[in-house]
Structure formats: C-alpha cells, structure tokens
Motif scaffolding. Structure first.
Motif, PDB file in Angstrom:
ATOM      1  N   VAL A 400       0.841  -1.183  -0.028  1.00  9.10           N
ATOM      2  CA  VAL A 400      -0.083   0.144   0.025  1.00  9.10           C
ATOM      3  C   VAL A 400       0.971   1.234  -0.034  1.00  9.10           C
ATOM      4  O   VAL A 400       1.958   1.251   0.589  1.00  9.10           O
ATOM      5  CB  VAL A 400      -0.861   0.020   1.328  1.00  9.10           C
ATOM      6  N   GLY A 401       0.413   1.998  -0.900  1.00  9.62           N
ATOM      7  CA  GLY A 401       1.213   3.335  -0.939  1.00  9.62           C
ATOM      8  C   GLY A 401       0.885   4.149  -2.118  1.00  9.62           C
ATOM      9  O   GLY A 401       0.628   3.593  -3.209  1.00  9.62           O
ATOM     10  N   HIS A 402       1.145   5.481  -2.151  1.00 13.46           N
ATOM     11  CA  HIS A 402       1.191   6.437  -3.333  1.00 13.46           C
ATOM     12  C   HIS A 402      -0.475   6.272  -3.850  1.00 13.46           C
ATOM     13  O   HIS A 402      -0.637   6.085  -5.167  1.00 13.46           O
ATOM     14  CB  HIS A 402       2.126   6.112  -4.312  1.00 13.46           C
ATOM     15  N   ASP A 403      -1.441   6.078  -2.975  1.00 11.82           N
ATOM     16  CA  ASP A 403      -2.938   5.988  -3.385  1.00 11.82           C
ATOM     17  C   ASP A 403      -2.909   4.696  -4.053  1.00 11.82           C
ATOM     18  O   ASP A 403      -4.006   4.607  -4.795  1.00 11.82           O
ATOM     19  CB  ASP A 403      -3.266   7.284  -4.156  1.00 11.82           C
ATOM     20  N   ILE A 404      -2.311   3.745  -4.043  1.00 12.46           N
ATOM     21  CA  ILE A 404      -2.524   2.361  -4.753  1.00 12.46           C
ATOM     22  C   ILE A 404      -2.368   1.344  -3.522  1.00 12.46           C
ATOM     23  O   ILE A 404      -1.633   1.473  -2.614  1.00 12.46           O
ATOM     24  CB  ILE A 404      -1.285   2.113  -5.476  1.00 12.46           C
ATOM     25  N   SER A 405      -3.185   0.218  -3.786  1.00 14.20           N
ATOM     26  CA  SER A 405      -3.227  -0.960  -3.143  1.00 14.20           C
ATOM     27  C   SER A 405      -3.016  -2.164  -3.915  1.00 14.20           C
ATOM     28  O   SER A 405      -4.027  -2.359  -4.543  1.00 14.20           O
ATOM     29  CB  SER A 405      -4.312  -0.892  -2.069  1.00 14.20           C
TER      30      SER A 405
END
Length: 729
Positions: A400-405
């Motif tokens: 998860v990170g940078h608005d991505i999962s």
C-alpha cells in the motif's frame, strides 16, 4: 565500567585514573594498527606507568606511526623542514620516542604483530616481542595474551538529531575486539573499552557505524581533534611502473581488485587509470614494451587491455589512496549489494548496474529471490534496496502506498502489472569498495571528508573477518568478489614459486604476515580468482646488487603449492598448474639476467632442469637499462611520473630526495670521486633553488662548504644540473 557505558569525558587524566582503579595495575592495553590509535589516551597511560613502577603495562598493537628519524647533517637539512610541514600538529607517541631512545622503563613492554618494513630489523627488543599472527586471528591471540583494555580513535557526527559514532579508519580488528571484550566482561573479567573521538577523521559508513554505548569512556573535546598522521607518498620508479603496467593487463573488467599501500599500489592504479582514460596510448605502450605480444592468451583469458565499461569493485583490507584515485578516474565503479538474489541477477547480466528494470519482480521470483506470495521479509528486502518506492507499506497481505493498494500475490498477472507503478528507479546501498582500514596522505583524508554523504556511503568499511576471507557468508562474498585479482607484494621468491614476505631466514622479522595469507587463500578458493604476487627482481644489499629470485631460501611466507602468478618488472610468470621444471623456466624468464645462469646451474645440479636446458635468447636481455629504454620515452611525454597522483613534496624536494637516494646507493669510492671533481667546479646558477632549500646557498667555510659540494655532486649526477650551466654571480 562499574555498570556505566558511553560516559563522555574531556579529562584524559581522569579517564586513565578510572581505568586503573577499575582493572588494576596489570594492564595489557590493545589498540589497532596505523591511524586508529588513541594518541592522547595512550600517552597519558604511558606517562602514568613511567611515574609508577608498580604499574605493569603491556602495549599490544601494530604499525606504530612515527615521524622519520633524522640521521646526519644532510638528512637533517633535507628532512627536518619537510617533517615539520607534513606532520605539523600531530602528537607523537611518547612510548615510541622512549623506545627508540632506549629509555623505555622496565615495567613497560611493546608487542607488535606488524611493523613498517625493516623498521625493527636491528632492534632486538622488538624482534623478541613480535607477535606472529594472521590479521584475522589477531583478536583471538590478543585475548589469549591477556589484553584487558582496548582503545581506538573514532569520530562522531549528528545525523537526524542523533549523535552517531564511526570507527572510520579502523574497523579492521576493532569490531571484533569490542565484541570479544564484552564477552570477557560477561564472564566476570574486568575490562575497559575506550573511544577517543577526533572529528577530523572521515565519517565512514558500512559496519563502521557504532553506538556510543559500546565504549565505556568516550573522550571528546577540542584537544582531541588534532591533525591526523598523513605520511607522504613514496615515489614510483620506472621499474615499479613496469610492474604496475604488467599487472594492469591481468585485471578483468567487471571484476574485483585488492592492492596494498606504497609505490607498487600507485603504479597499478596509474596503469589502470591510463588504460581507462588514455587507452590508445596505453595500448601503444603495451605494444612497444612487448607485453601484449608475450602474453596474449593470459591477458585474453584473465584480464584485458580495453576500457572499464562495468568497472571494478574493491575488496581490500586497506583502503588506500590508490582506490580513491581509481574511483576518480572512472575505474572503481562496479557496485555490489549485500543481497544474494541481486548479485545473482547482476552477475548474470539480467540486472544492469543500479537501474531497476520493469520486470525486476519477475526476475527475483524466477531465481527464488522472493516468494510469489510476498512475505514481510521479502517486502523488507525490496524496500531496503529501493526496488519499492519510499512511502510504501506492507499491511494485511497487500502493498500500500501512493494511493495504490496491490495484493502481494504475484501468481496473478494483474498484480505483477500493477506493482510496476510502485517500483523505484535505482538500487540503493551499493558499495564500490569494502575496506578494513585506511591510512594515507592528509589530502586523502580531505578528499574523503569533502565527499557528499551519499557518495561516501559507497565506501564501505568492515572487519577483517569479513573483508579478508569468505568464511561466514561464502555464497554472497563469492558473488560479490567475482573475477577477484588479489595483488600483494613479496620481498623474494624462489624458483619454485614460494614467496618470502615477512621475515628473514635467520628469524628476524621484517614486517609481519598481516593479511597476506588470507588473500592468498581466498584467491585460490574463489573459482575465478587469481593471486598476483609482485616482486622487484633485485635489491641493493651493502651497496651490492642481489637477486630477489633465488633457488631456495630458509623462510617461506607463502608455500610453493599456493603458487599462482608472479610479476617482476621483466614480465609475468603464470605458474599455477605447472610442473616444477616448467615453473622454474617461467621464473627464469622474469629474473634479472645477471642471475639467470647461476639459477640454471643450481637447478640442473639438483635435477630440476634437464641437463640440456637453455633459456630462450629473448629472455636473456633482462637488465635495468632495458626498462629505462622502454619506458623513459613515455615518461618524457608525461606518463609514468614519479608521483602519478600528486605529492606533499615540492619540485626541489623531489629532485633533492631522488639525488640523495642515488648517492646513498653508490660505493664510497664513487662518491669520493664525484665529490673531488665537484670541489673544483663553480656553483651552477640552476643549483640555486636546491641549495636554498638545503640552507647551503651561502655556506660558511669548512663543514658547510663540503656539504654544499656533496649536494651539488648528488644533483649533478642525477641530471638536475649540467656541467655547462652558468655559475652564480
């Protein structure tokens, strides 16, 4: 001590009081070799022992750093200003000054496991107290010896609001020393660990970073920030350059290099720098000297003459200035990582340099470097080396990170495709060298200090237990040290390939074995490793030329069954896998021709060469004049300089030093003849700057007039002035 660690103190006298009160008056004080010695602490400890005969002090160390000893009036005039300038501000070791003067008290003894070559040859006390130990075994042997106090020079820096310490120049045996002494403490023994903090030391990374709590006392304050000991470089002769030139052809692009300190190390670096940055001229030299014609297959198979596209990685107990020069010249640039999967991909060519390809996850899964169903351990590795961007987390089986999962299940193609958005651009934590200690001219320390933190992090430091051997992490170190070329120096070699490096056959120690055996062993253990031993073919002994290649010798440092490659100024002897007679023939080819016939006679007498053996005529021209004639034209064009990477000496000092060295090598009759001739000659105008440097520009009558003529005869014989120069007005 007394349960407290990391105590910061600025009072060296108080710190010595604390140590004596805690461990008692039987002190075996251990400190590392070379630069990493805590000068102010040992000086105070020694002063206390001098004043109090009830204190029994053993000093266990190596390679004491001393200012050059001045002997005679001419040496005094030449060396004293130089020594004052180069070593200004650096405190001296009081115990060494007393030792050299013969006034060391009876309750103090010095034990060293390595010393400056030849420094103790005629010092019986040092010969008796030599500790013979491989570098990797020094701590074990020091513990057996009874060492109960350890001290080292370290440095400090505030990083992210926290004061951190670095072992800097000496991780070599210090990491293990602290670990073993702490074990001694846990077993109930009284020990003390001292760190003397000098902020002029370069702040080095890798395993050099330590917590202040590892030391009982940390000596800190302005008085401890004294200038560092920085010995000037040795000059590189043409024959040394010839050795370095031969060695430079044996180094493979994309490989690993280990070299030592001194003129031969600089000669190798000069050859490799020329190969990289003046490749056309480099190959012209190789052709002109016949090197490529003599050794085409050897060079093709294990080395090269082209530029370094991938570059070299350094793995060397000593991080010498030569490595920094190779870094500057674009040779030392192959980065390695402390990751077996990454090193496998890099060595196979699937991962180029530090660039992260889009298919890095697939590549790692393919070699089982990570699991298709990513674990937390896998995620940590990917994050540590920058494969995943910063700001990415692992939670509940997802990345998860940078608005991505993304689900961490890479058995599914959609996850493999999606993860590409979270990949970094370049690998992190790559190292271009791993060293164990360093020492060099002050300009070298300044160069390390002037680097950015990111750049200096590429210069890793660790202990000799890691640098000097494969044990403990064989697979990773084998991958990192591919195509390793372990280049060492020996004093002598016999015709069977055995090397003498540390002692004479009478038992007198010249220096010590240091880490040489470890590198020899590693060169043979690595499947693509090679050992290169450098031997100057001759030496001056009582002003007589003697061969350094002999039929037999009564002391061996490296036995003949570990023979590999031996290089002299006359060529390369590739003797691994050869019979005794073949080995002798190869050794004869690189021997000075003044000594070949006698070696052949002795080998035939002992049945080691056939009765009808004859050395090929092209190898019977091995004379110093040959080296001079081959390389001097290139020196005249600016190559093969005496100081290829600069020097602390002025032009006048270089000329005078070289001239006096040549004068000292001459027989007394030759010196007298030149001096008599000089007495009747006027003083040349071109000699003015040399005489001024020696305070002999306007000599008084008698002794000073004779000294002036001695200097003039020396610089005239060395070609600094000619017989037709105008006289002084």
């Amino acid at each position: 001590m007394n349960g407290k660690t990391g105590v910061i103190c600025s009072d060296v006298e108080q710190s010595v009081d604390d140590v004596i009160n805690f461990v008692g008056k039987e002190i075996s004080f251990a400190m590392t070799l070379a630069l990493g010695k805590p000068i102010l602490f040992i000086n105070e400890l020694y002063r206390r022992a001098k004043e109090d005969p009830s204190i029994k002090l053993n000093i266990v160390t190596a390679l004491a750093l001393e200012r050059p000893q001045v002997k005679g009036e001419i040496e005094k005039r030449f060396l004293s200003p130089l020594v004052d300038r180069i070593f200004e501000g650096t405190p001296e070791f009081d115990y060494m000054k007393d030792f050299r003067s013969g006034i060391l008290p009876d309750n103090v003894e010095i034990f060293e496991f390595f010393s400056k070559a030849g420094g103790y040859l005629n010092t019986p006390a040092a010969q008796r107290n030599h500790l013979s130990s491989n570098y990797t075994h020094v701590i074990r042997d020091a513990i057996d010896f009874g060492c109960n106090v350890f001290g080292q020079l370290i440095t400090s820096r505030e990083i992210n609001g926290k004061l951190l310490y670095s072992m800097s120049c000496n991780t070599d045996i210090c990491i293990e020393a602290i670990k073993e002494l702490r074990k001694q403490r846990e077993a109930g023994k009284k020990v003390a660990i001292i760190g003397e903090v000098n902020t002029q030391l370069p702040f080095m990374y890798g395993d050099a970073i330590v917590d202040g709590e590892q030391y009982d006392i940390l000596l800190q304050g302005p008085e401890f920030n004294y200038p560092l000991f920085g010995p000037p470089k040795d000059s590189v002769s043409l024959r040394d350059h010839a050795i370095g030139l031969h060695v430079s052809t044996l180094i493979k692009d994309g490989g690993t290099l280990q070299v030592g300190i001194g003129a031969l190390g600089d000669a190798i670096a000069a050859g490799l720098s020329m190969r990289q940055n003046e490749n056309k001229e480099y190959n012209q030299v190789l052709k002109s000297t016949g090197i490529t014609e003599k050794y085409p297959e050897l060079i093709k198979n294990i080395g090269g003459t082209g530029t370094f596209r991938q570059g070299l990685y350094g793995s060397s107990e000593m991080l010498v200035d030569a490595f920094y020069q190779l870094y500057r010249s674009g040779v030392l640039k192959r980065k390695v990582y402390d990751s077996i999967p990454l090193m496998k991909l890099i060595n196979s060519g699937k991962l180029a340099a530090d660039k992260i390809p889009d298919n890095i996850i697939e590549l790692l899964i393919e070699i089982e470097g990570i699991s298709p169903s990513l674990t937390e351990k896998d995620f940590t590795m990917l994050s540590e080396y920058g494969i995943l961007k910063e700001g990415v987390e692992f939670a509940n089986g997802s990345i998860v990170g940078h608005d991505i999962s993304i689900q961490a299940d890479f058995n599914r193609q959609e996850n493999l495709k999606a993860i590409k958005a979270l990949l970094g651009k370049r690998l992190r934590h790559g190292k271009v060298i791993l060293g164990a200690f360093f020492i060099g001219p002050r300009a070298f320390y300044e160069a390390l200090n002037s680097m950015s933190e990111e750049e200096r992090m590429q210069f890793g430091m660790s202990g000799v237990e890691k640098v000097n051997q494969l044990y403990g992490d064989e697979e990773l170190r084998t991958l990192q040290r591919k195509d390793g070329r372990f280049v060492n120096t020996g004093m002598m070699a016999n015709v069977f390939g055995a090397i003498t490096s540390d002692s004479l056959e009478c038992g007198r120690v010249v220096s010590g074995i240091g880490g040489q055996y470890n590198f020899v062993s590693m060169a043979h253990a690595l499947p693509d490793g090679r050992l290169v031993m450098m031997i100057r073919s001759t030496r001056m002994c009582r002003k007589k030329v003697k061969s350094n290649i002999v039929y037999s010798y009564g002391h061996t440092s490296i036995p003949q069954h570990l023979r590999d490659i031996i290089v002299t100024e006359y060529g390369i002897a590739d003797i691994r896998g050869k019979s005794d007679s073949q080995t002798i023939e190869e050794m004869l080819k690189v021997t000075d021709s003044r000594f070949q016939d006698e070696l052949i006679r002795e080998a035939k007498l002992n049945g080691k060469l056939a009765a009808d053996f004859e050395l090929a005529p092209e190898y019977k021209q091995n004379y110093p004049e040959k080296i001079e004639s081959l390389l001097k034209p290139f020196r005249d064009e600016g190559h093969f300089a005496p100081f290829p990477f600069g020097t602390d000496l002025t032009d006048e000092e270089i000329a005078i030093g070289g001239s006096l060295k040549q004068l000292a090598a001459k027989k007394k009759t030759a010196v007298a003849k030149c001096l008599i001739a000089e007495i009747f000659k006027p003083v040349p105008k071109l000699a003015k700057s040399y005489l001024k440097r020696m305070q002999l520009e306007k000599p008084g009558l008698g002794k000073e007039m004779i000294l002036q003529k001695v200097v003039l005869s020396a610089i005239r014989a060395n070609g600094q002035i000619g017989s037709e120069d105008n006289t002084l007005a």
